[in-house]
Design a protein around this motif. Structure first.
Motif, short mmCIF file in Angstrom:
data_model
loop_
_atom_site.label_atom_id
_atom_site.label_comp_id
_atom_site.label_asym_id
_atom_site.label_seq_id
_atom_site.Cartn_x
_atom_site.Cartn_y
_atom_site.Cartn_z
N PRO A 139 -26.99 39.51 4.52
CA PRO A 139 -25.98 38.46 4.70
C PRO A 139 -25.53 37.91 3.35
N ALA A 140 -24.24 37.68 3.21
CA ALA A 140 -23.72 37.05 1.99
C ALA A 140 -24.01 35.56 2.02
N VAL A 141 -24.17 34.97 0.84
CA VAL A 141 -24.37 33.53 0.70
C VAL A 141 -23.14 32.95 0.01
N HIS A 142 -22.52 31.94 0.65
CA HIS A 142 -21.32 31.30 0.12
C HIS A 142 -21.65 29.85 -0.22
N LEU A 143 -21.50 29.46 -1.44
CA LEU A 143 -21.64 28.06 -1.83
C LEU A 143 -20.25 27.45 -1.86
N LYS A 144 -19.87 26.85 -0.74
CA LYS A 144 -18.51 26.37 -0.53
C LYS A 144 -18.53 25.11 0.34
N PRO A 145 -17.40 24.37 0.41
CA PRO A 145 -17.35 23.19 1.28
C PRO A 145 -17.36 23.56 2.76
N ILE A 146 -17.80 22.60 3.56
CA ILE A 146 -17.83 22.71 5.02
C ILE A 146 -17.08 21.52 5.61
N ALA A 147 -16.34 21.75 6.68
CA ALA A 147 -15.65 20.68 7.41
C ALA A 147 -16.49 20.28 8.61
N SER A 148 -16.60 18.97 8.86
CA SER A 148 -17.44 18.49 9.94
C SER A 148 -16.70 17.45 10.76
N GLY A 149 -16.70 17.64 12.07
CA GLY A 149 -16.09 16.68 12.99
C GLY A 149 -16.74 16.81 14.35
N ASP A 150 -16.18 16.14 15.34
CA ASP A 150 -16.77 16.16 16.68
C ASP A 150 -15.95 17.00 17.65
N VAL A 151 -15.37 18.09 17.14
CA VAL A 151 -14.57 18.99 17.96
C VAL A 151 -15.09 20.41 17.79
N VAL A 152 -15.30 21.11 18.91
CA VAL A 152 -15.63 22.53 18.84
C VAL A 152 -14.33 23.31 18.67
N LEU A 153 -14.17 23.96 17.55
CA LEU A 153 -12.94 24.71 17.27
C LEU A 153 -13.14 26.16 17.69
N ASN A 154 -12.27 26.62 18.61
CA ASN A 154 -12.35 28.01 19.06
C ASN A 154 -10.95 28.59 19.22
N SER A 155 -10.12 28.35 18.22
CA SER A 155 -8.75 28.87 18.25
C SER A 155 -8.21 28.91 16.83
N ALA A 156 -7.70 30.06 16.45
CA ALA A 156 -7.10 30.19 15.12
C ALA A 156 -5.67 29.68 15.09
N GLY A 157 -5.07 29.41 16.27
CA GLY A 157 -3.68 28.98 16.33
C GLY A 157 -3.48 27.54 16.74
N SER A 158 -4.55 26.74 16.75
CA SER A 158 -4.45 25.35 17.19
C SER A 158 -3.95 24.45 16.08
N ALA A 159 -3.57 23.22 16.48
CA ALA A 159 -3.14 22.23 15.49
C ALA A 159 -4.28 21.89 14.54
N LEU A 160 -5.50 21.82 15.05
CA LEU A 160 -6.64 21.53 14.19
C LEU A 160 -6.86 22.64 13.17
N SER A 161 -6.71 23.88 13.59
CA SER A 161 -6.86 24.99 12.66
C SER A 161 -5.82 24.90 11.54
N ALA A 162 -4.59 24.54 11.91
CA ALA A 162 -3.54 24.39 10.90
C ALA A 162 -3.84 23.23 9.97
N GLN A 163 -4.35 22.11 10.53
CA GLN A 163 -4.71 20.96 9.70
C GLN A 163 -5.80 21.33 8.70
N LEU A 164 -6.81 22.04 9.15
CA LEU A 164 -7.89 22.43 8.25
C LEU A 164 -7.36 23.35 7.15
N HIS A 165 -6.49 24.28 7.53
CA HIS A 165 -5.94 25.20 6.54
C HIS A 165 -5.10 24.47 5.50
N HIS A 166 -4.34 23.46 5.95
CA HIS A 166 -3.41 22.76 5.05
C HIS A 166 -4.13 21.74 4.18
N THR A 167 -5.04 20.96 4.77
CA THR A 167 -5.61 19.80 4.09
C THR A 167 -6.98 20.06 3.49
#
Length: 504
Positions: free
Chosen positions: A156-184
């Motif tokens: 397994p690769a090891v990535h030292l990178k930021p993580i986003a944390s909230g109270d929503v289970v994200l299971n869609s690459a086309g949702s508004a939340l996915s776009a928000q994460l990508h943009h912000t």
């Protein structure tokens, strides 16, 4: 019972499978309860001076924040880890990879005006000391030796990178939340539901050393159920736990932690050391286990007699057998018939068998047996009617054969002993311990860091390597000093291995 005078780290988890993935690395576990009802287990981490406490908090940032603060106030650990699974947000971050969070984004903060959502995030950087320890300890693939599930086809690769944390289970690459994460939060490579609360509580705890480590169990792309059905969650949890254990192993208590081990404060994590250095875990009274010479030989039922194996021996396996002393009592046949399912459950809870592995079971009037299917039984658990408990597991290997690593060997023995001690059986007064390697012809003494190898030297030896017991040990001693017992068994096995062409 909490031991206040020990150097301690705490590992927090959200899910049962995450908790079990960490738990299997610990020995001599004890349960404790806070006055408000919060429960932990605490045990030794073999090869280190650390006591490790583990807790299962449940899902969500609110739980994580409140219980992180409570556990920190209660246990006052030198360092705090949150370990578990997460969804991947980036191409190149694959299932089973590990993310060490350099920063935690609480992505749900913001303002919604009539036309748009304006992000007002909180963010917390990881502890510099722990991040540096992770960079050092996880730099090579050596950390994967701690993985307690089926080894993945690629490290397994090891990535030292930021993580986003909230109270929503994200299971869609086309949702508004996915776009928000990508943009912000474009540099975040994973998303989960606890680390914002955990990081906030650690920040308010006056420089508490804290780090999040997550294994990628899905890609947050609408295929979570498919990934989960394929066993991705337990694999990701096992990988995250192995990485966390490696980082903890790379830490030493500060110089202020004297030989009496005064309670560690949040500033008492010392510098990193090279992992797997074979450090000794002191026993409670400072002495080693009390071995008792046996006047009469004890008969060990090895995996095979001669060169005919009913279990199969395609890969070199380490085998350990605990034989009751004195002999005489017998397990009822009806009890043997019930043990198959219990061996499977205990083996999977321990990470000895993975959740996705197919297993073969057998029970008759003499034994109950569980082995991996399709691999000629190279991993297995057995209980004999005599009360003998047995476990065997392949040694690390590459295309040139198996490796007997003097540093890793005591740790593997410790894990097998811990598993055998967890089996649902009444304990005898004492046991004799047999240990061996079968087959031993393509085994070389080497270090796992060299795998895969281009050269190897094999001593000329017989097919079977066995160290027959001539001493016994009380179960009380074995439970209390299993780390020292493992070191002694490793020394005996290595001494036997280094003496070619003798009868065993």
């Amino acid at each position: 019972m909490i031991q206040p005078n020990s150097p301690r780290v705490v590992v927090l988890t959200a899910l049962p499978l995450e908790y079990e993935a960490v738990r299997v690395h610990l020995t001599n576990l004890e349960s404790s309860e806070h006055e408000t009802g919060t429960r932990i287990e605490e045990g030794s981490l073999p090869g280190t001076p650390w006591r490790v406490a583990i807790a299962e908090l449940g899902e969500g940032n609110t739980n994580a924040a409140a219980l992180t603060e409570r556990i920190n106030s209660w246990l006052k650990p030198a360092a705090l880890f949150f370990v578990g699974v997460a969804g991947g947000l980036k191409n190149g971050v694959e299932l089973g990879d590990v993310v060490v969070a350099t920063k935690i984004y609480a992505y749900q903060g913001g303002k919604q005006d009539p036309t748009q959502f304006l992000a007002r995030p909180n963010a917390w950087d990881a502890s510099h000391r722990l991040e540096q320890a992770a960079r050092h300890a996880l730099r090579s693939d050596e950390w994967t030796s701690h993985i307690r599930s089926q080894r993945p086809p690629r490290p397994p690769a090891v990535h030292l990178k930021p993580i986003a944390s909230g109270d929503v289970v994200l299971n869609s690459a086309g949702s508004a939340l996915s776009a928000q994460l990508h943009h912000t939060y474009n540099d975040a490579v994973a998303i989960e539901m606890e680390s914002a609360g955990f990081a906030r509580a650690a920040h308010l705890a006056d420089q508490l050393q804290a780090l999040t480590i997550r294994g990628i169990s899905d890609k947050a792309d609408g295929l979570k159920h498919t990934a989960d059905a394929g066993g991705s969650q337990p694999r990701a949890a096992a990988h995250a736990a192995a990485a966390a254990i490696t980082v903890i192993t790379a830490l030493t208590p500060s110089a202020s932690a004297s030989s009496a081990y005064p309670a560690a404060s949040s500033a008492e994590v010392g510098t990193a050391r090279t992992p797997h250095n074979g450090g000794k875990q002191p026993t409670a009274d400072g002495s080693g286990p009390q071995w008792e010479p046996m006047a009469d030989a004890v008969e060990v039922s090895w995996r095979r007699t001669g060169h005919n194996s009913p279990f199969g021996t395609s890969a070199a396996a380490l085998e350990i057998h605990l034989v009751p002393v004195p002999s005489g009592s017998r397990i009822e046949v009806r009890r043997l018939a019930q043990l198959g399912d219990q061996l499977i459950r205990t083996g999977r809870e321990d990470g000895f068998f993975t959740l996705s592995e197919l297993l073969d079971t057998a029970a008759d009037d003499q034994h109950a047996l569980v082995t991996t299917a399709g691999g000629q039984g190279t991993t297995g658990l057995a209980v004999l009617r005599t009360g003998q408990r047995s476990a065997w597991q392949p040694l690390p290997h590459d295309d040139m054969g198996a490796v007997l690593d003097p540093v890793e060997l005591p740790q593997q023995i410790t894990r097998l002993l811990a598993l055998l001690l967890r089996l649902p059986l009444p304990d005898p007064l004492s046991v004799a311990l047999g240990i061996g390697i079968d087959p031993a012809t393509m085994v070389s003494e080497d270090t796992m860091s060299r795998l895969p190898r281009s050269t190897a030297q094999f001593p000329m030896r017989h097919d079977l390597l066995r160290v027959h017991p001539d001493e016994s040990l009380t179960m009380k001693e074995l439970n209390a000093k299993s780390d020292s017992v493992a070191e002694e068994l490793a020394a005996r096995l290595l001494a036997c291995f280094r003496t070619p062409r003798r009868s065993f």
